[in-house]
Every structure is written in structure tokens, then in C-alpha cells.
Enzyme design. Structure first.
Site, short mmCIF file in Angstrom:
data_model
loop_
_atom_site.label_atom_id
_atom_site.label_comp_id
_atom_site.label_asym_id
_atom_site.label_seq_id
_atom_site.Cartn_x
_atom_site.Cartn_y
_atom_site.Cartn_z
N CYS A 179 20.79 23.90 41.90
CA CYS A 179 20.20 23.74 40.57
C CYS A 179 21.24 23.74 39.45
CB CYS A 179 19.12 24.78 40.32
SG CYS A 179 19.70 26.48 40.15
N HIS A 230 17.16 30.08 38.60
CA HIS A 230 16.87 28.65 38.78
C HIS A 230 16.65 28.05 37.40
CE1 HIS A 230 15.76 25.15 41.17
NE2 HIS A 230 14.81 24.91 40.27
N HIS A 266 14.67 19.05 38.09
CA HIS A 266 15.56 20.10 38.61
C HIS A 266 15.94 19.79 40.06
CE1 HIS A 266 12.25 22.23 40.99
NE2 HIS A 266 11.62 21.27 40.35
#
Length: 334
Positions: free
Chosen positions: A247, A296, A308
Site C-alpha cells: 500500500c 493501510h 489502493h
């Protein structure tokens, strides 16, 4: 009789050697800070194998969870050889987390040793791995530098460190230099006294607002289109290229299409960006997943959606998704 004893002894030695060399299945209990990547390295296996053996659908694991792992512990393999180094030069793809793991340290120890105020690193930056801390400058240098009007950023500097050295504040430094975030770069020249440059932009800039919705330092339309062009790219822990992203590696790659930022973790981006009440297109959204705190992140693209690098690769998800909604921490602006 003697021959029989020798033969039997040889068989025992061979048998024990073969047994010691074989990888054995073992149950391990997940500890705080563990990730599948950590465990795969420690037990000389792969993330895919661990997920397959434990029927995991994502890379998320939990403290206290019991995992079955086929492999051999490699935890003591390289610690002695790496611990002899006193400095380390940051390479592309590095993060404080990776470096601390490699040298058997904590992130806080590394930051304290190098006087770092955030998790951001720059390629080529030299970090101390042992020695005395570099938390503050001496009072004599503080006095002698008070007459200086500009300052050239050196490796290891931060706005907090520079502000302390020149008897000012981070807010004043940012205003004086028209900075929108706490990110600074080696050889960047900063004004440490003088008039503010924050209001030097023309008042009528509505014609360009569509491409710069959330940040004056990024072209938001380009940011979103660059991100969308990567949809379908596979997930890869620590990945920063189109062969695979994690990420934060995905964010690093997209940002560096327009600007130059060091590779850092989700927590590093969280600590260096400006908090906002609600996201606009091009802002960054953060979540807590496998550990407490920001772990994240993605780019907000409007309509309550964000892009993402998840466990299934680069994808677009909804903030209302039953998994992401309860894990949402907030939005930040670059």
C-alpha cells in the site's frame, strides 16, 4: 561385532542429520508486530505458502492467532554479521521498519539515534546504527547561527530540528517558505528569517481548481489518472514497481510521478501529512488493519471511493465497505 556397532552408529548419525535438515511443520502464535512477510523470512518460506497452509484470504493476521508453518527458523542467520556496521546508507525501497528489522533495533531507537522527527527517509541518507544520539545542537552553535537568514538542508534534518536550531517554530518555517507539508529534501534552501512567501500566489486561480482540488503542490487529476492506470497490478510486500506494490509503495510510486519523496511506511505518511475533516479528490485516506494505528492507506477518488494496493492488488474500494468502514482512521492532505 565391531563392524555392526560402527554401522549402527553411522545409521544413527545419518538419520539424525537428515532429520535435522528437514523442514518441519510447526505451530506458532502471532505476536504483536508480526506480519506474514516477517514470518516467511523467519521460517524460510513464502507468504503464499503460509496463506495456503492456513487458508488465509488476505495478509491480515492477529495477535494470538495460531499459524501452521512448514519451514526452518532463520532468525539467527544474519544478525551477527549486520550488527557490526555503525552506519547505513538508505537505498530505494527502504523504510525505518525494514532497516530496524535488519539490524535488530526498534524504529524509536533509530529515530532517536539520528534525531528524526518522522518516519520519512531519503535515498542516500546516512543513518547511524550505533553511537550517541543526535537529538539537539549545542547552545554555542545555536547562538552563532541566529544571524543567518537561509539554511541548506542536510541529511537527517527535519523542520523541528531546524526550528529548534534557529529559535523559531515549525509553523513559522513552513509559512516563511510556503511549505504545505513537513517534507524537506537534502540541499533544499530554506529561509529562517524574513518575510513569508505563503501568500505570493495570485488571488484569482479558479480556472485551475479542477485539477488541484485538494493540494496546491500536486496535480490531482494526474495523481488520480496515474493511480487508476495501475489497477490490476499485483500485491507484493515491500513492492515499489509495476511488478507489484504494497500500500505505501503504491503511494510512493504515484507521488513520485510528480514530485520527489522518500520511501516510508503508512505511519510515516500519516505523521507527515496535514489532517483534514473530510477527504476531497486527491487526498489520502488511512485505515488500521493488522496492528493498531495507521497501517493501510489509499487515494480518495470521489463518490466515497478510494484506490489502493490491497491484498488482491491495486483496486478501487468503497469507504462504506463492511471491512474498511470500521477501520477508517481519517483523511490527510499532502
Amino acid at each position: 561385532m565391531k563392524k555392526q556397532i560402527i554401522t549402527a552408529t553411522t545409521a544413527v548419525v545419518l538419520g539424525s542429520t537428515l532429520f535435522a535438515g528437514a523442514a518441519s511443520a510447526q505451530s506458532i502464535k502471532v505476536k504483536k508486530g508480526d506480519t506474514l512477510w516477517d514470518l516467511s523470512r523467519k521460517y524460510d518460506t513464502t507468504i503464499s505458502k503460509i496463506k495456503s497452509e492456513n487458508h488465509l484470504r488476505s495478509d491480515i493476521i492477529y495477535v494470538g492467532q495460531t499459524l501452521s508453518i512448514n519451514g526452518k527458523s532463520t532468525s539467527s542467520k544474519s544478525s551477527s554479521s549486520s550488527s557490526s556496521s555503525s552506519t547505513y546508507k538508505v537505498k530505494s525501497g527502504d523504510s525505518l521498519w525494514k532497516i530496524s528489522k535488519k539490524y535488530g533495533m526498534t524504529i524509536n531507537e533509530l529515530k532517536k539515534l539520528n534525531g528524526l522527527k518522522s518516519d520519512l527517509l531519503r535515498v542516500g541518507q546516512v543513518l547511524k546504527l550505533k553511537g550517541s544520539t543526535s537529538s539537539s545542537s549545542s547552545s554555542s552553535s545555536k547562538v552563532s547561527s541566529s544571524s543567518t537568514s537561509t539554511y541548506k538542508v542536510k541529511s537527517g534534518d527535519s523542520l523541528s530540528k531546524i526550528a529548534s536550531k534557529y529559535g523559531t517554530t515549525v509553523s513559522k518555517l513552513k509559512s516563511l517558505n510556503g511549505l504545505k507539508s513537513d517534507v524537506i529534501y537534502v540541499n533544499q534552501v530554506l529561509k529562517v528569517k524574513g518575510t513569508s512567501t505563503s501568500s505570493s500566489k495570485p488571488a484569482s486561480s479558479s480556472s485551475s481548481s479542477s485539477s488541484k482540488t485538494s493540494s496546491t503542490s500536486l496535480n490531482v487529476s494526474k495523481l488520480v489518472s496515474d493511480a487508476k492506470a495501475l489497477v490490476g497490478t499485483p500485491y507484493k510486500w515491500g513492492g515499489t514497481t509495476t511488478s507489484g506494490f504494497d500500500c505505501s509503495g503504491f503511494i510512493w510510486y504515484v507521488l513520485n510521478k510528480q514530485t520527489s519523496v522518500g520511501r516510508t511506511s503508512t505511519a510515516g505518511y500519516w505523521s507527515s501529512m496535514k489532517s483534514i475533516a473530510s477527504p476531497s479528490v486527491g487526498d489520502f485516506v488511512f485505515f488500521t488493519t493488522y496492528k493498531s494505528g495507521p497501517s493501510h492507506m489509499g487515494i480518495y477518488i470521489g463518490n466515497n471511493s478510494f484506490i489502493h494496493a490491497g491484498s488482491d492488488g491495486v483496486q478501487i474500494s468503497s469507504l462504506n465497505n463492511s471491512y474498511w468502514k470500521p477501520r477508517y482512521l481519517g483523511a490527510k492532505r499532502f
